[in-house]
Design a protein around this motif. Sequence first.
Motif, short mmCIF file in Angstrom:
data_model
loop_
_atom_site.label_atom_id
_atom_site.label_comp_id
_atom_site.label_asym_id
_atom_site.label_seq_id
_atom_site.Cartn_x
_atom_site.Cartn_y
_atom_site.Cartn_z
N GLN A 8 0.82 -1.20 0.06
CA GLN A 8 0.06 0.07 -0.16
C GLN A 8 0.77 1.29 0.10
OE1 GLN A 8 -2.64 0.01 3.23
NE2 GLN A 8 -3.69 -1.99 2.79
N GLN A 9 0.41 2.35 -0.52
CA GLN A 9 1.02 3.36 -0.50
C GLN A 9 -0.14 4.41 -0.16
OE1 GLN A 9 2.83 5.28 -4.01
NE2 GLN A 9 4.05 6.76 -2.87
N TYR A 10 0.10 5.12 1.13
CA TYR A 10 -0.78 6.03 1.66
C TYR A 10 -2.48 5.24 1.87
CZ TYR A 10 2.99 9.31 1.27
OH TYR A 10 3.99 10.13 1.35
N GLY A 11 -2.45 4.10 2.05
CA GLY A 11 -3.55 3.20 2.04
C GLY A 11 -4.23 2.74 1.05
N LYS A 12 -3.59 3.16 -0.30
CA LYS A 12 -4.06 2.57 -1.68
C LYS A 12 -3.40 1.24 -1.79
CE LYS A 12 -4.62 3.95 -6.14
NZ LYS A 12 -4.62 4.97 -7.30
N ALA A 13 -4.07 0.25 -2.15
CA ALA A 13 -3.40 -1.08 -2.43
C ALA A 13 -2.66 -0.91 -4.08
CB ALA A 13 -4.43 -2.29 -2.56
N THR A 14 -1.45 -1.46 -4.05
CA THR A 14 -0.89 -1.45 -5.21
C THR A 14 0.34 -2.54 -5.33
OG1 THR A 14 0.25 -0.08 -7.01
CG2 THR A 14 0.84 0.25 -4.48
N THR A 15 0.90 -2.76 -6.47
CA THR A 15 1.99 -3.75 -6.70
C THR A 15 3.22 -2.86 -6.99
OG1 THR A 15 0.53 -5.03 -7.75
CG2 THR A 15 2.84 -5.37 -7.99
N PHE A 16 4.23 -3.19 -5.96
CA PHE A 16 5.68 -2.54 -6.31
C PHE A 16 6.68 -3.56 -6.94
CE2 PHE A 16 3.53 -0.80 -2.73
CZ PHE A 16 3.46 0.83 -2.83
N THR A 17 7.44 -3.05 -7.80
CA THR A 17 8.50 -3.92 -8.21
C THR A 17 9.85 -3.46 -7.96
OG1 THR A 17 6.93 -4.53 -10.06
CG2 THR A 17 9.29 -4.71 -10.44
N ILE A 18 10.87 -4.12 -7.44
CA ILE A 18 12.05 -3.83 -7.30
C ILE A 18 12.93 -4.53 -8.31
CG2 ILE A 18 14.15 -3.93 -5.69
CD1 ILE A 18 12.07 -4.01 -3.31
N ARG A 19 13.71 -3.55 -9.15
CA ARG A 19 14.39 -4.26 -10.30
C ARG A 19 16.01 -3.88 -9.90
NH1 ARG A 19 12.48 -1.67 -15.50
NH2 ARG A 19 13.28 0.07 -14.46
N ILE A 20 16.56 -5.01 -9.75
CA ILE A 20 18.19 -5.05 -9.33
C ILE A 20 18.92 -5.20 -10.45
CG2 ILE A 20 19.66 -5.72 -7.83
CD1 ILE A 20 17.22 -6.56 -5.97
N ILE A 34 19.50 0.15 -8.29
CA ILE A 34 17.86 -0.33 -7.96
C ILE A 34 17.07 0.48 -8.47
CG2 ILE A 34 18.19 0.43 -5.54
CD1 ILE A 34 16.92 -2.40 -4.97
N ASP A 35 16.07 0.00 -9.02
CA ASP A 35 14.82 0.76 -9.25
C ASP A 35 13.71 0.53 -8.78
OD1 ASP A 35 16.32 2.28 -11.43
OD2 ASP A 35 16.00 0.58 -12.84
N LEU A 36 12.92 1.31 -8.21
CA LEU A 36 11.46 0.98 -7.51
C LEU A 36 10.32 1.53 -8.34
CD1 LEU A 36 9.86 -0.17 -5.12
CD2 LEU A 36 10.10 2.40 -4.25
N LEU A 37 9.43 0.62 -8.71
CA LEU A 37 8.32 0.89 -9.72
C LEU A 37 6.93 0.61 -8.88
CD1 LEU A 37 10.61 -0.66 -11.51
CD2 LEU A 37 9.06 0.14 -13.30
N VAL A 38 5.95 1.71 -9.30
CA VAL A 38 4.52 1.30 -8.81
C VAL A 38 4.01 1.10 -10.14
CG1 VAL A 38 2.64 2.38 -7.72
CG2 VAL A 38 4.96 2.83 -6.68
N GLY A 39 3.43 0.17 -10.36
CA GLY A 39 2.62 -0.27 -11.48
C GLY A 39 3.85 -0.31 -12.54
N ASP A 40 3.75 0.72 -13.63
CA ASP A 40 4.83 0.56 -14.66
C ASP A 40 5.77 1.94 -14.44
OD1 ASP A 40 2.77 2.15 -15.49
OD2 ASP A 40 3.07 1.35 -17.40
N LYS A 41 5.03 2.67 -13.34
CA LYS A 41 5.88 4.27 -13.54
C LYS A 41 7.17 3.97 -12.18
CE LYS A 41 4.78 8.73 -11.41
NZ LYS A 41 3.79 9.48 -10.84
N GLN A 42 8.19 4.25 -12.72
CA GLN A 42 9.25 4.40 -11.61
C GLN A 42 9.28 5.59 -10.74
OE1 GLN A 42 13.25 3.85 -13.79
NE2 GLN A 42 14.26 4.37 -11.74
N LEU A 43 9.70 5.20 -9.55
CA LEU A 43 9.79 6.22 -8.53
C LEU A 43 11.12 6.76 -8.32
CD1 LEU A 43 7.37 4.86 -5.84
CD2 LEU A 43 6.66 6.57 -7.56
N PRO A 44 11.23 8.21 -7.98
CA PRO A 44 12.57 8.57 -7.70
C PRO A 44 12.97 8.40 -6.36
CG PRO A 44 11.01 10.40 -7.77
CD PRO A 44 10.33 9.17 -8.24
#
Length: 101
Positions: A8-20, A34-44
């Motif tokens: 979850q992010q701020y209470g909203k269910a989602t899938t996180f992807t860690i790309r190493i 390492i990259d952190l993605l929510v759905g297909d959007k990469q987070l800084p």
Amino acid sequence: MVVQYKGQQYGKATTFTIRIIGNNLSKSSSNYQIDLLVGDKQLPTFTTSIHQSLSNCLKEIYLFRKHNGITFDASSEKVATKLVPYDQVLYNYNKYALFMA
């Protein structure tokens, strides 16, 4: 190596992807990005530098999660099928850093 967690992010269910991404620049050292993605959007994340250890990469993800209201469900872990066995062992050894208290 790609690892996915439900969470979850701020209470909203989602899938996180860690790309190493491991880069063996010499026989005596490895560097990791390492990259952190929510759905297909990469987070800084906080830094964009390449880390000398996987543990440091995962600690960065932990700090980012802590400051951005992100929680992972450890039991939902899915690892991509195509990976180097050494990467799996190294990740399993260091993943405690994702779930520090």
